[in-house]
Write an enzyme that holds these catalytic residues in place. Structure first.
Site, mmCIF file in Angstrom:
data_model
loop_
_atom_site.group_PDB
_atom_site.id
_atom_site.type_symbol
_atom_site.label_atom_id
_atom_site.label_comp_id
_atom_site.label_asym_id
_atom_site.label_seq_id
_atom_site.Cartn_x
_atom_site.Cartn_y
_atom_site.Cartn_z
ATOM 1 N N GLY A 115 0.822 -1.203 0.000
ATOM 2 C CA GLY A 115 0.000 0.000 0.000
ATOM 3 C C GLY A 115 0.855 1.251 0.000
ATOM 4 O O GLY A 115 2.059 1.206 0.266
ATOM 5 N N CYS A 116 0.228 2.392 -0.274
ATOM 6 C CA CYS A 116 0.993 3.637 -0.415
ATOM 7 C C CYS A 116 1.524 4.138 0.926
ATOM 8 O O CYS A 116 2.734 4.303 1.089
ATOM 9 C CB CYS A 116 0.144 4.700 -1.110
ATOM 10 S SG CYS A 116 -1.469 5.001 -0.358
ATOM 11 N N TYR A 117 0.637 4.385 1.899
ATOM 12 C CA TYR A 117 1.110 4.835 3.213
ATOM 13 C C TYR A 117 2.076 3.816 3.809
ATOM 14 O O TYR A 117 3.101 4.168 4.397
ATOM 15 C CB TYR A 117 -0.063 4.993 4.187
ATOM 16 C CG TYR A 117 -0.972 6.156 3.955
ATOM 17 C CD1 TYR A 117 -0.498 7.469 3.967
ATOM 18 C CD2 TYR A 117 -2.334 5.956 3.748
ATOM 19 C CE1 TYR A 117 -1.347 8.540 3.780
ATOM 20 C CE2 TYR A 117 -3.191 7.025 3.557
ATOM 21 C CZ TYR A 117 -2.706 8.320 3.571
ATOM 22 O OH TYR A 117 -3.552 9.379 3.392
#
Length: 305
Positions: A115-117
Site C-alpha cells: 500500500g501507499c502509506y
C-alpha cells in the site's frame, strides 16, 4: 518475445497508470476485454487464461473473487488491493525491504503489491528495528499526507468538482486498512497510532515518523542505518536533511517510482522526524506493480519506469 499481461480493473486510477506504463512497451502485449463485459466472470477467466501475468486493480472482495477464477489456470498474479498483503501464501512485493525478497518475487506465482502509506512507513521502521534503533514493542505514531487520488473515484470527483476541503485528517478510529500491513512487515508488536490525511493535490505523499533521541538513537545513527540498508537500491534513496531543506514537499517525486528517505531534527533537543516522500500512484501503487512485474519476468527492473 512479448509477454501477455491482463490488467483486471484497468479503468481505475491504479489500473490506468499501469496501463500507461505498459502500453508502449514492445516486450508487453496487453490482453484486452470488452469493457461491457469487464464484470463478466467468463470473459475475465478467458483473459486470465491468455495472460502470463495478471495485475489485479480491484476492491478487496473483487480481488479475492479474481483469485478464485484463476485457481486452476497457469497465470501469475500481482494484487494491488489490500486483500492479500498479510497472507503468508503471497510474497510481499517490496523488493528493497530484505535481500531475499527480490529473489522470492522473481519466482512467485502470487505477489501482493504494498500500500501507499505503508510503503513509506515500512521503509522507515523495518530497517530501524533491524538496526536496534526501534524496539518491536515501542509505541510509535505515524503521520502522513497523501494526494486525493489515493481515495478512489468518489474522492477524486469531490476534489475535481471543487467541493472538498483543502486538507483533512481521517482514519482516527485507528482502523485504517494499512495498519495490519505495517505491523506484519516491520515486526512491530504494538499497534502504532496512525494519523493519515489528504491534501488538495492529486498525487504525492509524505509519511512521517517522529522519534525521541538518546545516546544511541541519534540523528547520525538513524541516517546511517537507513543509508546502509538501502545502499545500491535504484528506487529508494536516503539523503541528508541539508539536501532537502526546511520544507518537505509531498509532490517532489511525482511521476517517478522513487522514494526518498531523510532524517530531520536535533540531537540536543532530543527529537527527530524520519520522512518518506513518494508518489502515492508511483512507488505507492502503479510504479511498484510494474517494478514487481519486471522482476517476475526477469526483465530490467526499471523498464517502463
Amino acid at each position: 518475445m512479448a509477454y501477455s499481461i491482463f490488467i483486471d480493473g484497468e479503468a481505475g486510477t491504479t489500473g490506468l497508470q499501469i496501463r500507461e506504463r505498459l502500453a508502449l512497451r514492445e516486450d508487453i502485449s496487453l490482453v484486452q476485454i470488452d469493457p461491457a463485459r469487464r464484470k463478466d466472470a467468463d470473459a475475465r477467466r478467458e483473459a486470465f487464461s491468455q495472460a502470463d501475468v495478471a495485475i489485479l486493480c480491484l476492491p478487496d472482495d473483487a480481488a479475492r473473487e479474481a483469485v478464485e477464477l484463476t485457481r486452476d489456470l497457469d497465470v501469475r498474479l500481482i494484487d494491488a488491493s489490500t486483500a492479500h498483503r498479510v497472507d503468508d501464501r503471497w510474497v510481499f512485493g517490496f523488493p528493497e525491504l530484505a535481500d531475499e525478497l527480490r529473489d522470492r518475487i522473481a519466482t512467485a506465482r502470487l505477489v501482493s503489491n504494498p500500500g501507499c502509506y505503508s510503503t513509506g512507513a515500512i521503509a522507515i521502521i523495518a530497517p530501524l528495528i533491524e538496526a536496534g534503533l526501534i524496539d518491536e514493542d515501542e509505541p510509535l505514531a505515524i503521520n502522513a499526507v497523501s494526494g486525493y487520488t489515493g481515495g478512489g473515484k468518489a474522492l477524486i470527483a469531490e476534489y475535481e468538482d471543487g467541493g472538498a476541503p483543502a486538507h483533512f485528517v481521517y482514519g482516527l478510529n485507528q482502523g485504517h486498512k494499512h495498519i495490519p500491513e505495517i505491523m506484519a512487515h516491520t515486526g512491530l508488536l504494538v499497534q502504532p497510532v496512525f494519523a493519515p490525511s489528504v491534501g488538495n493535490f492529486a498525487q504525492g505523499m509524505a509519511v512521517q515518523l517522529p522519534l525521541h533521541l538518546d545516546d544511541d538513537r541519534t540523528i547520525a545513527a538513524l541516517y546511517e542505518a537507513l543509508a546502509d540498508h538501502y545502499a545500491g537500491q535504484q528506487f529508494v534513496e536516503v539523503v541528508k536533511a541539508a539536501e532537502i531543506g526546511a520544507r518537505i514537499v509531498p509532490t517532489a517525486l511525482n511521476g517517478t517510482n522513487l522514494m526518498r528517505l531523510s532524517v530531520h531534527g536535533d540531537d540536543e533537543a532530543g527529537c527527530a522526524t524520519v520522512v518518506a516522500v513518494l508518489d502515492n500512484l508511483g512507488k505507492g501503487a502503479s510504479g511498484a506493480a510494474v517494478q514487481n512485474l519486471n522482476i517476475m519476468l526477469d526483465l530490467d527492473e526499471a523498464e517502463g519506469l
